[in-house]
Design a protein around this motif. Structure first.
Motif, PDB file in Angstrom:
ATOM      1  N   GLU A  82       0.813  -1.219   0.000  1.00  0.00           N
ATOM      2  CA  GLU A  82       0.000   0.000   0.000  1.00  0.00           C
ATOM      3  C   GLU A  82       0.845   1.266   0.000  1.00  0.00           C
ATOM      4  OE1 GLU A  82       0.655   0.092   4.418  1.00  0.00           O
ATOM      5  OE2 GLU A  82       0.586  -1.467   2.898  1.00  0.00           O
ATOM      6  N   TYR A  83       1.965   1.271   0.702  1.00  0.00           N
ATOM      7  CA  TYR A  83       2.808   2.472   0.730  1.00  0.00           C
ATOM      8  C   TYR A  83       3.459   2.737  -0.631  1.00  0.00           C
ATOM      9  CZ  TYR A  83       6.668   5.581   1.936  1.00  0.00           C
ATOM     10  OH  TYR A  83       7.560   6.604   1.964  1.00  0.00           O
ATOM     11  N   PRO A  84       4.120   1.748  -1.255  1.00  0.00           N
ATOM     12  CA  PRO A  84       4.678   2.042  -2.580  1.00  0.00           C
ATOM     13  C   PRO A  84       3.604   2.322  -3.631  1.00  0.00           C
ATOM     14  CG  PRO A  84       5.346  -0.158  -1.839  1.00  0.00           C
ATOM     15  CD  PRO A  84       4.553   0.450  -0.743  1.00  0.00           C
ATOM     16  N   ALA A  85       2.411   1.763  -3.462  1.00  0.00           N
ATOM     17  CA  ALA A  85       1.330   2.074  -4.409  1.00  0.00           C
ATOM     18  C   ALA A  85       0.893   3.534  -4.253  1.00  0.00           C
ATOM     19  CB  ALA A  85       0.148   1.136  -4.195  1.00  0.00           C
ATOM     20  N   PHE A  86       0.768   3.997  -3.000  1.00  0.00           N
ATOM     21  CA  PHE A  86       0.418   5.392  -2.766  1.00  0.00           C
ATOM     22  C   PHE A  86       1.521   6.311  -3.290  1.00  0.00           C
ATOM     23  CE2 PHE A  86       0.367   9.309  -0.312  1.00  0.00           C
ATOM     24  CZ  PHE A  86      -0.919   9.744  -0.578  1.00  0.00           C
ATOM     25  N   TRP A  87       2.777   5.911  -3.081  1.00  0.00           N
ATOM     26  CA  TRP A  87       3.916   6.676  -3.560  1.00  0.00           C
ATOM     27  C   TRP A  87       3.870   6.781  -5.094  1.00  0.00           C
ATOM     28  CZ3 TRP A  87       9.444   5.235  -1.474  1.00  0.00           C
ATOM     29  CH2 TRP A  87      10.337   6.286  -1.719  1.00  0.00           C
ATOM     30  N   THR A  88       3.521   5.685  -5.758  1.00  0.00           N
ATOM     31  CA  THR A  88       3.386   5.687  -7.212  1.00  0.00           C
ATOM     32  C   THR A  88       2.298   6.655  -7.649  1.00  0.00           C
ATOM     33  OG1 THR A  88       4.093   3.371  -7.286  1.00  0.00           O
ATOM     34  CG2 THR A  88       2.950   4.221  -9.232  1.00  0.00           C
ATOM     35  N   LEU A  89       1.165   6.626  -6.954  1.00  0.00           N
ATOM     36  CA  LEU A  89       0.080   7.552  -7.263  1.00  0.00           C
ATOM     37  C   LEU A  89       0.531   8.998  -7.072  1.00  0.00           C
ATOM     38  CD1 LEU A  89      -2.869   8.072  -8.029  1.00  0.00           C
ATOM     39  CD2 LEU A  89      -3.421   7.844  -5.600  1.00  0.00           C
ATOM     40  N   ALA A  90       1.277   9.267  -6.007  1.00  0.00           N
ATOM     41  CA  ALA A  90       1.772  10.626  -5.758  1.00  0.00           C
ATOM     42  C   ALA A  90       2.704  11.079  -6.884  1.00  0.00           C
ATOM     43  CB  ALA A  90       2.480  10.693  -4.409  1.00  0.00           C
ATOM     44  N   LEU A  91       3.518  10.179  -7.411  1.00  0.00           N
ATOM     45  CA  LEU A  91       4.378  10.519  -8.550  1.00  0.00           C
ATOM     46  C   LEU A  91       3.541  10.867  -9.778  1.00  0.00           C
ATOM     47  CD1 LEU A  91       7.136   7.787  -8.171  1.00  0.00           C
ATOM     48  CD2 LEU A  91       7.499  10.264  -8.003  1.00  0.00           C
ATOM     49  N   LEU A  92       2.475  10.113 -10.014  1.00  0.00           N
ATOM     50  CA  LEU A  92       1.604  10.401 -11.151  1.00  0.00           C
ATOM     51  C   LEU A  92       0.885  11.731 -10.963  1.00  0.00           C
ATOM     52  CD1 LEU A  92       0.200   6.807 -11.767  1.00  0.00           C
ATOM     53  CD2 LEU A  92       1.879   8.052 -13.159  1.00  0.00           C
ATOM     54  N   VAL A  93       0.484  12.038  -9.729  1.00  0.00           N
ATOM     55  CA  VAL A  93      -0.135  13.338  -9.451  1.00  0.00           C
ATOM     56  C   VAL A  93       0.862  14.453  -9.713  1.00  0.00           C
ATOM     57  CG1 VAL A  93      -1.079  14.798  -7.610  1.00  0.00           C
ATOM     58  CG2 VAL A  93      -1.847  12.421  -7.846  1.00  0.00           C
ATOM     59  N   GLN A  94       2.105  14.270  -9.274  1.00  0.00           N
ATOM     60  CA  GLN A  94       3.133  15.285  -9.526  1.00  0.00           C
ATOM     61  C   GLN A  94       3.323  15.498 -11.017  1.00  0.00           C
ATOM     62  OE1 GLN A  94       5.243  16.969  -6.949  1.00  0.00           O
ATOM     63  NE2 GLN A  94       5.120  18.281  -8.741  1.00  0.00           N
ATOM     64  N   ALA A  95       3.360  14.414 -11.766  1.00  0.00           N
ATOM     65  CA  ALA A  95       3.511  14.534 -13.217  1.00  0.00           C
ATOM     66  C   ALA A  95       2.338  15.302 -13.825  1.00  0.00           C
ATOM     67  CB  ALA A  95       3.637  13.156 -13.846  1.00  0.00           C
ATOM     68  N   GLY A  96       1.153  15.102 -13.286  1.00  0.00           N
ATOM     69  CA  GLY A  96      -0.012  15.813 -13.785  1.00  0.00           C
ATOM     70  C   GLY A  96      -0.041  17.272 -13.372  1.00  0.00           C
ATOM     71  N   LEU A  97       0.397  17.559 -12.160  1.00  0.00           N
ATOM     72  CA  LEU A  97       0.387  18.930 -11.652  1.00  0.00           C
ATOM     73  C   LEU A  97       1.458  19.800 -12.286  1.00  0.00           C
ATOM     74  CD1 LEU A  97      -0.038  18.478  -7.800  1.00  0.00           C
ATOM     75  CD2 LEU A  97      -1.655  19.548  -9.377  1.00  0.00           C
ATOM     76  N   GLY A  98       2.619  19.241 -12.497  1.00  0.00           N
ATOM     77  CA  GLY A  98       3.743  20.025 -12.967  1.00  0.00           C
ATOM     78  C   GLY A  98       4.624  20.428 -11.805  1.00  0.00           C
ATOM     79  N   ALA A  99       5.537  21.322 -12.070  1.00  0.00           N
ATOM     80  CA  ALA A  99       6.601  21.660 -11.133  1.00  0.00           C
ATOM     81  C   ALA A  99       6.131  22.426  -9.910  1.00  0.00           C
ATOM     82  CB  ALA A  99       7.674  22.473 -11.846  1.00  0.00           C
ATOM     83  N   GLY A 100       5.182  23.302 -10.083  1.00  0.00           N
ATOM     84  CA  GLY A 100       4.810  24.177  -8.988  1.00  0.00           C
ATOM     85  C   GLY A 100       5.786  25.332  -8.867  1.00  0.00           C
ATOM     86  N   ALA A 101       5.805  25.938  -7.698  1.00  0.00           N
ATOM     87  CA  ALA A 101       6.625  27.127  -7.458  1.00  0.00           C
ATOM     88  C   ALA A 101       8.102  26.766  -7.293  1.00  0.00           C
ATOM     89  CB  ALA A 101       6.125  27.837  -6.203  1.00  0.00           C
ATOM     90  N   PHE A 102       8.956  27.734  -7.572  1.00  0.00           N
ATOM     91  CA  PHE A 102      10.397  27.667  -7.311  1.00  0.00           C
ATOM     92  C   PHE A 102      11.108  26.504  -7.988  1.00  0.00           C
ATOM     93  CE2 PHE A 102       8.383  29.553  -3.483  1.00  0.00           C
ATOM     94  CZ  PHE A 102       8.780  30.855  -3.712  1.00  0.00           C
ATOM     95  N   ALA A 103      10.728  26.176  -9.199  1.00  0.00           N
ATOM     96  CA  ALA A 103      11.388  25.117  -9.957  1.00  0.00           C
ATOM     97  C   ALA A 103      12.494  25.731 -10.813  1.00  0.00           C
ATOM     98  CB  ALA A 103      10.391  24.381 -10.836  1.00  0.00           C
ATOM     99  N   LEU A 104      13.627  25.037 -10.881  1.00  0.00           N
ATOM    100  CA  LEU A 104      14.732  25.544 -11.705  1.00  0.00           C
ATOM    101  C   LEU A 104      14.453  25.391 -13.194  1.00  0.00           C
ATOM    102  CD1 LEU A 104      17.903  24.347  -9.766  1.00  0.00           C
ATOM    103  CD2 LEU A 104      16.816  26.595  -9.760  1.00  0.00           C
ATOM    104  N   LYS A 105      13.940  24.251 -13.578  1.00  0.00           N
ATOM    105  CA  LYS A 105      13.600  23.990 -14.984  1.00  0.00           C
ATOM    106  C   LYS A 105      12.286  23.229 -14.972  1.00  0.00           C
ATOM    107  CE  LYS A 105      15.538  22.384 -19.333  1.00  0.00           C
ATOM    108  NZ  LYS A 105      15.193  23.529 -20.092  1.00  0.00           N
ATOM    109  N   PRO A 106      11.184  23.963 -14.947  1.00  0.00           N
ATOM    110  CA  PRO A 106       9.907  23.329 -14.676  1.00  0.00           C
ATOM    111  C   PRO A 106       9.415  22.320 -15.696  1.00  0.00           C
ATOM    112  CG  PRO A 106       9.614  25.678 -15.067  1.00  0.00           C
ATOM    113  CD  PRO A 106      11.064  25.403 -15.070  1.00  0.00           C
TER     114      PRO A 106
END
Length: 143
Positions: free
Chosen positions: A106-130
């Motif tokens: 369950e933890y690595p599955a949630f972590w995988t989902l969080a990575l996919l959410v990050q990919a969907g959201l984008g860099a957000g604030a203060f990114a060097l190369k967004p």
């Protein structure tokens, strides 16, 4: 409805948290289990021992890239196979609960989902190369 005033900072918080988690897990393999020990563990799973070194390198590089905001969409997607590999080889067979021996999935599955959410959201604030490509038309800092 997305709050365009706070969403870039939420994406930043997720990006940094994911990056720190990858550095922590790489650190566990490097400083606690040692690289040779991690390679032996990978071999015990029937995986090529060199894959442990590749995994540690990618966890460190990916973690740093996420924290700094260097192409975080691509990096997040690139780290998904690491997490899926962990689920398939170690954590999936251990069952659902992460308190089980070898940890559950369950933890690595949630972590995988969080990575996919990050990919969907984008860099957000203060990114060097967004991101690659052009900035959003509405001027939001989601790149």
């Amino acid at each position: 409805m997305i709050d365009h005033r706070t969403a870039p900072y939420a994406a930043l918080a997720l990006r940094v948290a994911l990056g720190l988690l990858f550095l922590a897990h790489a650190g566990l393999k490097i400083f606690v289990f040692t690289p040779a020990g991690a390679a032996q563990f990978f071999a015990s799973l029937g995986l090529p021992p060199v894959l442990a070194y590749i995994t540690m390198t990618w966890e460190v590089a990916g973690g740093l890239a996420l924290i700094l905001g260097i192409l975080p969409r691509l990096v997040a997607l690139g780290l998904v196979p690491v997490m899926l590999g962990a689920i398939v080889t170690v954590h999936g067979p251990a069952g659902f609960w992460f308190t089980n021996p070898n940890g559950g999935w369950e933890y690595p599955a949630f972590w995988t989902l969080a990575l996919l959410v990050q990919a969907g959201l984008g860099a957000g604030a203060f990114a060097l190369k967004p991101t690659l490509g052009r900035a959003p038309a509405d001027g939001a800092a989601f790149a």
